[in-house]
Enzyme design. Structure first.
Site, PDB file in Angstrom:
ATOM      1  N   GLU A  93     -41.266  35.458  34.603  1.00 43.63           N
ATOM      2  CA  GLU A  93     -41.569  36.980  34.107  1.00 43.63           C
ATOM      3  C   GLU A  93     -43.112  37.135  34.379  1.00 43.63           C
ATOM      4  OE1 GLU A  93     -38.650  36.985  30.499  1.00 43.63           O
ATOM      5  OE2 GLU A  93     -40.682  36.952  30.115  1.00 43.63           O
ATOM      6  N   CYS A 119     -50.284  39.720  33.113  1.00 46.92           N
ATOM      7  CA  CYS A 119     -49.948  38.421  32.508  1.00 46.92           C
ATOM      8  C   CYS A 119     -48.884  37.734  33.438  1.00 46.92           C
ATOM      9  CB  CYS A 119     -49.318  38.782  31.129  1.00 46.92           C
ATOM     10  SG  CYS A 119     -48.825  37.383  30.116  1.00 46.92           S
ATOM     11  N   CYS A 126     -41.011  25.146  30.769  1.00 39.11           N
ATOM     12  CA  CYS A 126     -42.359  24.473  30.478  1.00 39.11           C
ATOM     13  C   CYS A 126     -42.115  23.046  29.490  1.00 39.11           C
ATOM     14  CB  CYS A 126     -43.189  25.366  29.300  1.00 39.11           C
ATOM     15  SG  CYS A 126     -44.682  24.604  28.734  1.00 39.11           S
ATOM     16  N   CYS A 130     -43.088  23.836  22.421  1.00 41.73           N
ATOM     17  CA  CYS A 130     -43.312  24.343  21.142  1.00 41.73           C
ATOM     18  C   CYS A 130     -42.329  24.883  20.332  1.00 41.73           C
ATOM     19  CB  CYS A 130     -44.491  25.269  21.161  1.00 41.73           C
ATOM     20  SG  CYS A 130     -45.658  24.742  22.086  1.00 41.73           S
ATOM     21  N   CYS A 133     -41.438  28.857  20.721  1.00 38.78           N
ATOM     22  CA  CYS A 133     -41.656  29.445  21.761  1.00 38.78           C
ATOM     23  C   CYS A 133     -40.257  29.515  22.940  1.00 38.78           C
ATOM     24  CB  CYS A 133     -42.534  28.852  22.683  1.00 38.78           C
ATOM     25  SG  CYS A 133     -42.626  29.519  24.495  1.00 38.78           S
ATOM     26  N   GLY A 176     -44.933  28.924  30.871  1.00 41.42           N
ATOM     27  CA  GLY A 176     -45.636  27.705  31.400  1.00 41.42           C
ATOM     28  C   GLY A 176     -46.875  27.321  30.825  1.00 41.42           C
ATOM     29  N   SER A 208     -54.802  30.201  29.505  1.00 38.08           N
ATOM     30  CA  SER A 208     -54.423  29.986  28.041  1.00 38.08           C
ATOM     31  C   SER A 208     -53.462  28.740  28.103  1.00 38.08           C
ATOM     32  CB  SER A 208     -53.598  31.015  27.628  1.00 38.08           C
ATOM     33  OG  SER A 208     -52.961  30.512  26.330  1.00 38.08           O
ATOM     34  N   LEU A 232     -54.208  27.688  19.367  1.00 36.55           N
ATOM     35  CA  LEU A 232     -54.313  26.436  18.292  1.00 36.55           C
ATOM     36  C   LEU A 232     -53.025  26.562  17.348  1.00 36.55           C
ATOM     37  CD1 LEU A 232     -56.435  24.684  17.548  1.00 36.55           C
ATOM     38  CD2 LEU A 232     -57.559  26.288  16.128  1.00 36.55           C
ATOM     39  N   HIS A 233     -52.822  27.840  16.762  1.00 38.23           N
ATOM     40  CA  HIS A 233     -51.703  27.958  15.944  1.00 38.23           C
ATOM     41  C   HIS A 233     -51.765  27.219  14.554  1.00 38.23           C
ATOM     42  CE1 HIS A 233     -50.779  30.117  19.494  1.00 38.23           C
ATOM     43  NE2 HIS A 233     -49.703  29.223  19.873  1.00 38.23           N
ATOM     44  N   ASN A 307     -43.380  37.005  17.074  1.00 40.78           N
ATOM     45  CA  ASN A 307     -42.503  37.813  17.627  1.00 40.78           C
ATOM     46  C   ASN A 307     -41.018  37.077  17.304  1.00 40.78           C
ATOM     47  OD1 ASN A 307     -43.126  40.368  18.626  1.00 40.78           O
ATOM     48  ND2 ASN A 307     -43.521  39.562  20.615  1.00 40.78           N
ATOM     49  N   CYS A 350     -38.172  36.414  27.211  1.00 42.69           N
ATOM     50  CA  CYS A 350     -39.295  35.558  26.917  1.00 42.69           C
ATOM     51  C   CYS A 350     -40.253  36.070  25.931  1.00 42.69           C
ATOM     52  CB  CYS A 350     -40.156  35.211  28.258  1.00 42.69           C
ATOM     53  SG  CYS A 350     -41.640  34.281  27.958  1.00 42.69           S
TER      54      CYS A 350
END
Ligand code: SAH
Ligand code: SF4
Length: 362
Positions: A93, A119, A126, A130, A133, A176, A208, A232-233, A307, A350
């Site tokens: 995407e 983007c 990936c 995470c 994700c 990714g 990123s 970071l999160h 999201n 995604c």
């Protein structure tokens, strides 16, 4: 163009220097770059200022159309999300994000101009895995080549009739982990930046990463001039490890150390992305820790609303909690923005592509 793209090389994989090595005389490389990135040519046949024989040879060896658009979704706010199919049928995407930007005429009157950010994806799937994700759920398939990365932007510019000379920003925030595909990503950065190609200055490109410290160092040494965003999160290793298993290999301290050596443009800051998840990391004590963690770093924090998507246990935080978190930081001198949800109404496979418009001070 005819033929099977799989048996042909992707011409967008080549830097102008590589192309001029292959095709003589070397001014031909400039012409070809012009056709690809300025005139958005989709076939060698169109390149009328090249000798016919050269066009035929190029067509035998290369494809100009490595991606196929399989879906486009339009958001009410003008963002457009693209699903592209690669030659091996995998899909990735990319999103065109629009910002209404205030610009001024010389006489001081205001003219509005759309600002474009694209983007893009760097891998199919990936490896990082995470917990929050959607990309991670599908596992990892393969790296994209530089040409497949570059082509996402060319396709989007062409489809939206964005003039070759219009300013575009790039964010490597699609599917990714860019630093897990550093060679091809770095090559794509250079191809984007070529003055005879898309001429997207490296300071308009943002990579990123989930924080592969050793790769951050390697990227820094390349001196590309790109911006860096760190996902970071979480502010302590225990929670970060739960959310991002990569934290076992590269903990928070290792990321901070790597950053201290990273060449940051004088006018820029390192962006820290902090995905805010309700009752997980939205507590004010986290804001407090974040502040001390970033002490001494030219940082900017971007708070992102989680999201939600079908099947996830994580929840979107309240607006009030987001504001409180932000105010805590800004009152203490840390640059902090809350990301507005661009393209939120686009239903998408995604989850992460939607809120990634960045406001770089460029
Ligand atoms: N792999 C890189 C770049 C792609 S992810 C990285 O992680 O930085 C880009 C961003 O989208 C990351 O900050 C990621 O945390 C965020 N993201 C992932 N899932 C999301 C979701 N459900 N809602 C909002 N943002 C999400
Ligand atoms: Fe990979 Fe980034 Fe998703 Fe983590 S957030 S799984 S690093 S794409």
């Amino acid at each position: 163009m005819t033929g099977n793209t799989m048996s042909k090389k992707i011409i967008q994989d080549l830097t102008k220097e590589e192309l001029s090595e292959l095709i003589k005389p070397s001014f031909r490389a400039k012409q070809i770059y012009n056709w690809i990135y300025h005139k958005y040519a989709d076939s060698f046949e169109e390149m009328k200022n090249l000798p016919k024989e050269m066009r035929e040879k190029l067509d035998e060896a290369y494809t100009l159309t490595p991606l196929k658009t399989v879906m486009v979704q339009n958001s009410k706010d003008g963002s457009r999300k693209y699903l592209f199919e690669l030659h091996d049928k995998h899909t990735v995407e990319a999103v065109l994000l629009l910002m209404r930007d205030k610009e001024y005429h010389e006489d001081g009157s205001v003219k509005h101009q759309e600002r474009y950010t694209v983007c893009i994806s760097s891998q199919v799937g990936c490896k990082v895995g995470c917990a929050f994700c959607l990309t991670a759920k599908g596992g990892f398939m393969r790296n994209l080549t530089a040409g497949e990365i570059v082509e996402q932007v060319r396709m989007i510019k062409k489809d939206n009739a964005i003039d070759a000379n219009r300013r575009v920003n790039i964010v490597y925030m699609g599917m990714g982990e860019p630093l897990d595909n550093l060679t091809e990503v770095a090559k794509s950065v250079k191809i984007f930046a070529d003055p005879e190609g898309m001429a997207i200055a490296t300071h308009r490109q943002t990579i990123s990463t989930s924080g592969l410290s050793t790769k951050i160092e390697r990227l820094g040494k390349m001196e590309l001039g790109v911006n860096l965003a760190i996902s970071l999160h979480a502010v302590d290793d225990e929670l970060r490890q739960q959310l991002m298993p990569i934290n076992k290999a590269y903990n928070i301290e290792s990321i901070i150390t790597a950053l201290k050596n990273f060449p940051v443009n004088d006018r820029k800051r390192v962006m820290f992305e902090y995905l805010v998840i309700k009752d997980v990391n939205d507590d004010i004590s986290a804001a407090k820790k974040l502040l001390s963690l970033l002490d001494g770093i030219k940082a900017k924090v971007n708070l992102i609303y989680f999201n939600p998507y079908g099947g996830t246990e994580f929840k979107r935080p309240s607006e009030k909690d987001m504001k409180t978190f932000q105010e805590y930081l800004t009152k203490r001198g840390l640059h902090c923005t809350i990301r507005e949800s661009k393209g939120l109404d686009i239903s998408a496979a995604c989850g992460q592509l939607r809120e990634q418009e960045l406001e770089w001070e460029v």
